[in-house]
Design an enzyme around this catalytic site. Structure first.
Site, PDB file in Angstrom:
ATOM      1  N   GLU A  72       1.508   5.309   9.193  1.00 15.12           N
ATOM      2  CA  GLU A  72       0.108   5.638   8.919  1.00 15.12           C
ATOM      3  C   GLU A  72      -0.259   7.017   9.471  1.00 15.12           C
ATOM      4  OE1 GLU A  72      -1.976   3.906   6.996  1.00 15.12           O
ATOM      5  OE2 GLU A  72      -0.472   2.354   6.655  1.00 15.12           O
ATOM      6  N   GLY A 105      15.509  -5.273  37.019  1.00 19.96           N
ATOM      7  CA  GLY A 105      16.556  -5.727  36.102  1.00 19.96           C
ATOM      8  C   GLY A 105      16.101  -6.877  35.221  1.00 19.96           C
ATOM      9  N   PHE A 131       0.865  -1.182   0.000  1.00 17.28           N
ATOM     10  CA  PHE A 131       0.000   0.000   0.000  1.00 17.28           C
ATOM     11  C   PHE A 131       0.898   1.227   0.000  1.00 17.28           C
ATOM     12  CE2 PHE A 131      -2.916   2.972   2.287  1.00 17.28           C
ATOM     13  CZ  PHE A 131      -4.050   2.829   1.489  1.00 17.28           C
ATOM     14  N   THR A 185       2.983   6.948   1.268  1.00 11.42           N
ATOM     15  CA  THR A 185       4.090   7.780   1.722  1.00 11.42           C
ATOM     16  C   THR A 185       5.191   7.910   0.669  1.00 11.42           C
ATOM     17  OG1 THR A 185       3.660   7.173   4.008  1.00 11.42           O
ATOM     18  CG2 THR A 185       5.847   8.009   3.523  1.00 11.42           C
TER      19      THR A 185
END
Length: 615
Positions: A366, A343, A71, A74
């Site tokens: 996203e 720890g 998809f 960006t």
């Protein structure tokens, strides 16, 4: 894929089965889950919900893995600002093809999961141009990027892997550039807009806002999925930390007696609000997923009117704030769990570090969280502007904003609880949240107008109104929505009587704990006055933690996966904390041959203190 764990009929008939499968795979390994999600659900869902009948041919190929998908929104130079995406799709009527093109390297698709090594096809978002040069905005196209047999790049496509990340390295995030790649006209996903063979643009929506609203609904899937993914991570971390806290004994009222660290108020205060958050946000995640399924079913039908567009806008607003709230809550909660295990929590074998690193990208991909919150505040401010300027009612398909119709009256309310006991129900923080959202909405609206009167343009005014105004407005609105939905869910008549008390406490604890983070605003706006109001909320939180303490292990047993999947020695269900941890350390250090005296300890199983003294 061979097991066909999620047939398409099942996805349609029972949408929550989708979220369940993602959660189960993710609990085992998020890289596996993400690759599956991106191919089957993000890529497949985009084609199913954004396309039409002509695109159904892709679905069998997706389920058979004849093709493998990604998809691609960006780009290297643009992420959250989707409207500024620079990949172009020019229509050529002579050949009835779109020409997909990256104008320069900054327009390369980037960070795309599955694209690095394995994807053969991508849903590519690009600016659609028709003959004459008119741009019709962002649209999605199915583009083949690799040969399905050889996985070699298709002509005109440069594709590769972006490299190692901080986590999720089983996912091949990649980049791609397109050099005048031609695709058939029919590969435009045309649910919200289409182009005729002659080159005329057509859309069923009356204006761009409605069309964009409908498309935002389909883009919300990834964000809604991330809400659920984040909560799964929080569940896993809490399962580890609370089981550890119930079996780890340190100090006590006398030298000879040590008590489990969960008995300490500080440990309860650190962990139990996150347990309540996991339950409340889990319910919100599931309900929002069903809302999104309703939207997608409407898109697949004939309902493309004003209500459908408004539903898309509302879900977009909820998902845009839901992802930040869930991913940030999980990130903070996982870190608190890590520290609460001391720890031992820092040992990689106990998995808390991997959970933290794998959850980290949920805050960014996203849509960056801080940027996404602006989408939600803008939605709310637009409703107030319509109300002030034209008298429009506050109402929405999911009714998340309907309470704002009483906006002036709510602002006149004040905190009136007479005692701590009266605060131990989520109806009290629910009323406070309604006031808080109204207050922040008014303050944000006034701040915006003040900026504009001072000479700022719209961009500057919005930029100068985020911190202390629009940012907390969006978060408070989403927290209110989560609180309201979980309150209504836990107070239903059909909730089994034995569960009402514990679910009510979880609801109240999440609501009060979240609200307490806005104490300064509640005093600043005048809802709280005097020191008793703040103290009452604090004491109610501590009382609820104490009441939930004895149920904590049972509550994590409900949400924890089997030990093999949880994969944390200190979080195993049998409570053999030190035995499990010691065995894991020996395996990790490859101490396969034990010394001769070891059988004495393994047979008699002495207390760890006795073992220490003998060693």
């Amino acid at each position: 894929m061979e097991y066909s764990l999620l047939p398409v009929e099942e996805m349609v008939a029972r949408p929550l089965s989708v979220q369940t499968l993602i959660a189960c795979l993710g609990m085992y390994d998020w890289s596996l889950a993400v690759k599956f999600l991106l191919h089957m659900l993000t890529f497949g869902s985009a084609i199913y919900s954004s396309g039409s009948e002509r695109h159904l041919k892709y679905l069998p190929k997706i389920f058979n893995m004849d093709i493998f998908g990604c998809f691609a929104v960006t780009e290297l130079s643009h992420g959250s600002n989707a409207k500024a995406i620079r990949t172009t799709a020019h229509y050529d009527p002579a050949t009835e093809e779109f020409i997909i093109h990256s104008p320069d390297f900054e327009a390369a698709k980037f960070w795309v999961g599955n694209m690095g090594k394995t994807a053969t096809h991508a849903v590519v978002f690009a600016q659609l141009y028709t003959p004459g040069g008119q741009c019709h905005g962002l649209h999605s196209f199915v583009v083949q990027i690799r040969n399905t047999k050889t996985l070699l790049p298709m002509p005109g496509v440069m594709v590769g892997d972006i490299g190692k990340k901080l986590g999720l390295n089983g996912v091949d995030n990649g980049f791609a550039m397109f050099h005048k790649v031609r695709i058939p006209r029919q590969d435009l996903l045309n649910r919200t807009g289409d182009v005729t063979p002659e080159g005329t643009y057509i859309t069923p929506f009356k204006d761009d806002r409605q069309r964009f609203g409908a498309s935002l609904g389909t883009l919300s899937f990834g964000r809604v999925a991330i809400v659920g993914m984040s909560i799964v991570n929080l569940k896993l971390a809490l399962s580890i930390a609370l089981r550890f806290s119930a079996t780890r004994c340190q100090f006590g009222p006398s030298d000879g007696e040590e008590v489990p660290v969960l008995e300490y108020q500080t440990q309860q205060w650190r962990l139990l609000p996150y347990l309540a958050a996991a339950y409340a946000l889990d319910h919100f995640s599931k309900s929002l997923f069903l809302d999104l399924a309703e939207l997608q079913q409407g898109l697949m039908g004939t309902d493309q009117g004003a209500r459908q567009a408004e539903l898309g806008r509302e879900i977009h607003a909820l998902a845009s704030a839901g992802k930040p709230l869930a991913s940030w809550t999980a990130q903070r909660g996982i870190q608190e769990c890590r520290e609460a295990c001391g720890g031992h929590g820092y040992l990689a074998v106990n998995r808390l570090g991997d959970l933290r690193n794998d959850n980290d990208p949920n805050c960014t991909y996203e849509g960056d969280n801080n940027i996404l919150l602006q989408q939600t505040s803008s939605y709310l401010l637009s409703l107030l502007a319509c109300h002030v300027q034209g008298g429009a009612r506050f109402e929405s398909p999911l009714r998340t904003v309907d309470f704002l119709q009483a906006y002036p009256d709510i602002l006149g309310q004040r905190f009136t609880c007479p005692s701590v006991d009266s605060c131990l129900d989520s109806s009290v923080p629910l009323a406070a949240y309604e006031w808080l959202v109204c207050y922040l909405l008014r303050e944000s609206y006034q701040k915006l107008n003040q900026e504009k009167r001072s000479g700022s343009n719209d961009f500057e005014a919005r930029n100068n109104s985020q911190v202390y105004y629009c940012h907390p407005l969006a978060l408070a609105f989403l927290e209110l929505t989560v609180v309201r939905r979980f309150h209504e869910y836990t107070h239903q008549p059909h909730v089994p009587p034995p569960l009402r008390a514990v679910l009510g406490r979880l609801s109240a604890l999440y609501a009060l704990w979240s609200l307490s983070q806005h104490t300064a605003l509640l005093y600043q706006g005048g809802y709280f006055s005097g020191e008793q109001a703040g103290k009452m909320i604090q004491n109610a939180i501590l009382d609820l933690c104490s009441q939930l303490k004895d149920d904590a292990v049972a509550l994590v047993d409900v949400i924890a996966p089997p030990d093999f999947v949880l994969d944390s020695p200190i979080g195993r269900a049998d409570g053999e904390l030190y035995k499990n941890l010691w065995t894991a350390v020996l395996l990790e250090s490859r101490v396969l041959e034990r010394p001769s005296w070891w059988s004495e300890f393994s047979v008699h199983k002495p207390r760890i203190g006795s073992l220490k003294s003998k060693l």
